[in-house]
Write a protein that holds these residues in place. Structure first.
Motif, PDB file in Angstrom:
ATOM      1  N   MET A 230       0.837  -1.199   0.000  1.00 28.83           N
ATOM      2  CA  MET A 230       0.000   0.000   0.000  1.00 28.83           C
ATOM      3  C   MET A 230       0.874   1.251   0.000  1.00 28.83           C
ATOM      4  SD  MET A 230      -2.916  -1.346  -0.180  1.00 28.83           S
ATOM      5  CE  MET A 230      -3.999   0.021   0.083  1.00 28.83           C
ATOM      6  N   GLU A 231       1.542   1.482  -1.113  1.00 27.94           N
ATOM      7  CA  GLU A 231       2.349   2.683  -1.247  1.00 27.94           C
ATOM      8  C   GLU A 231       1.465   3.826  -1.712  1.00 27.94           C
ATOM      9  OE1 GLU A 231       5.588   1.950  -3.854  1.00 27.94           O
ATOM     10  OE2 GLU A 231       6.361   0.302  -2.637  1.00 27.94           O
ATOM     11  N   ARG A 232       1.809   5.000  -1.245  1.00 33.36           N
ATOM     12  CA  ARG A 232       1.049   6.176  -1.632  1.00 33.36           C
ATOM     13  C   ARG A 232       1.350   6.519  -3.079  1.00 33.36           C
ATOM     14  NH1 ARG A 232       1.653  11.626  -2.017  1.00 33.36           N
ATOM     15  NH2 ARG A 232       3.839  11.586  -1.454  1.00 33.36           N
ATOM     16  N   GLN A 233       0.315   6.782  -3.848  1.00 32.94           N
ATOM     17  CA  GLN A 233       0.481   7.173  -5.246  1.00 32.94           C
ATOM     18  C   GLN A 233       1.079   8.568  -5.306  1.00 32.94           C
ATOM     19  OE1 GLN A 233      -0.241   5.630  -8.210  1.00 32.94           O
ATOM     20  NE2 GLN A 233      -0.628   3.741  -7.085  1.00 32.94           N
ATOM     21  N   LYS A 234       2.072   8.751  -6.201  1.00 30.53           N
ATOM     22  CA  LYS A 234       2.680  10.065  -6.368  1.00 30.53           C
ATOM     23  C   LYS A 234       1.782  10.932  -7.237  1.00 30.53           C
ATOM     24  CE  LYS A 234       7.490   8.750  -5.954  1.00 30.53           C
ATOM     25  NZ  LYS A 234       8.800   8.772  -6.609  1.00 30.53           N
ATOM     26  N   SER A 235       1.740  12.194  -6.898  1.00 28.68           N
ATOM     27  CA  SER A 235       0.970  13.133  -7.711  1.00 28.68           C
ATOM     28  C   SER A 235       1.777  13.479  -8.964  1.00 28.68           C
ATOM     29  CB  SER A 235       0.668  14.395  -6.911  1.00 28.68           C
ATOM     30  OG  SER A 235       1.863  15.121  -6.680  1.00 28.68           O
ATOM     31  N   PHE A 236       1.129  14.146  -9.890  1.00 26.13           N
ATOM     32  CA  PHE A 236       1.795  14.542 -11.128  1.00 26.13           C
ATOM     33  C   PHE A 236       2.982  15.456 -10.828  1.00 26.13           C
ATOM     34  CE2 PHE A 236       2.314  17.577 -14.634  1.00 26.13           C
ATOM     35  CZ  PHE A 236       2.644  16.691 -15.640  1.00 26.13           C
ATOM     36  N   ASP A 237       2.808  16.376  -9.897  1.00 25.34           N
ATOM     37  CA  ASP A 237       3.887  17.299  -9.548  1.00 25.34           C
ATOM     38  C   ASP A 237       5.100  16.559  -8.993  1.00 25.34           C
ATOM     39  OD1 ASP A 237       2.259  19.376 -10.322  1.00 25.34           O
ATOM     40  OD2 ASP A 237       1.555  19.807  -8.279  1.00 25.34           O
ATOM     41  N   GLU A 238       4.857  15.554  -8.133  1.00 24.06           N
ATOM     42  CA  GLU A 238       5.962  14.777  -7.564  1.00 24.06           C
ATOM     43  C   GLU A 238       6.685  13.971  -8.637  1.00 24.06           C
ATOM     44  OE1 GLU A 238       4.298  14.029  -3.048  1.00 24.06           O
ATOM     45  OE2 GLU A 238       3.672  12.677  -4.657  1.00 24.06           O
ATOM     46  N   LYS A 239       5.924  13.378  -9.554  1.00 19.88           N
ATOM     47  CA  LYS A 239       6.542  12.622 -10.647  1.00 19.88           C
ATOM     48  C   LYS A 239       7.373  13.545 -11.530  1.00 19.88           C
ATOM     49  CE  LYS A 239       2.997   9.056 -11.013  1.00 19.88           C
ATOM     50  NZ  LYS A 239       1.943   8.492 -11.869  1.00 19.88           N
TER      51      LYS A 239
END
Length: 145
Positions: A40-49
């Protein structure tokens, strides 16, 4: 060996069960094939990617920005009927695209590039040297006794 009787639809079947100490022939265990739940890893947002990409490959976005600048400047020069400047900007755009492509290929290729010459031969040679050293060490021990 054990014998197992099974009855299905009025027909009785005798089968033998092989018992072996060989771990490769271990009995079927369904627990081995049940999929484990995903982590259950947190999904990265577009900004983080986007930030991750910029930090790992900074030359690619810089090249893209330069390409867009030269393209926009060249189009504006075409509109203003400045043909010499427009040609220079379009040539610079092609150069910026080429540099961006080289940077991208460079980042991709760095991880897979291998400078060893005949790597399997080198591994074989190291292995042979190791075996010779072990043989010499064991031979030297026998000579001392």
């Amino acid at each position: 060996m054990g014998s197992i009787q099974s009855t299905f639809g009025g027909t009785t079947t005798n089968t033998t069960k092989c018992q072996s100490n060989d771990p490769s022939k271990a009995p079927y265990n369904p627990e081995d094939y049940i999929a484990k739940p995903p982590s259950m890893e947190r999904q990265k947002s577009f900004d983080e990617k986007l930030f991750d990409k910029f930090t790992k490959q900074p030359l690619v976005p810089i090249g893209c920005i330069a390409t867009v600048y030269f393209l926009g400047s060249g189009i504006k020069s075409f509109q203003n009927r400045e043909t010499r400047r427009a040609q220079k900007m379009m040539r610079a755009r092609v150069g910026a695209q080429f540099a961006t492509l080289l940077a991208f290929i460079g980042y991709v290729g760095v991880g897979s590039f291998n400078v060893e010459i005949a790597p399997r031969y080198q591994q074989y040679k190291k292995h042979q040297e190791k075996l010779e050293a072990e043989a010499a060490a064991s031979g030297g021990d026998a000579a001392q006794e």
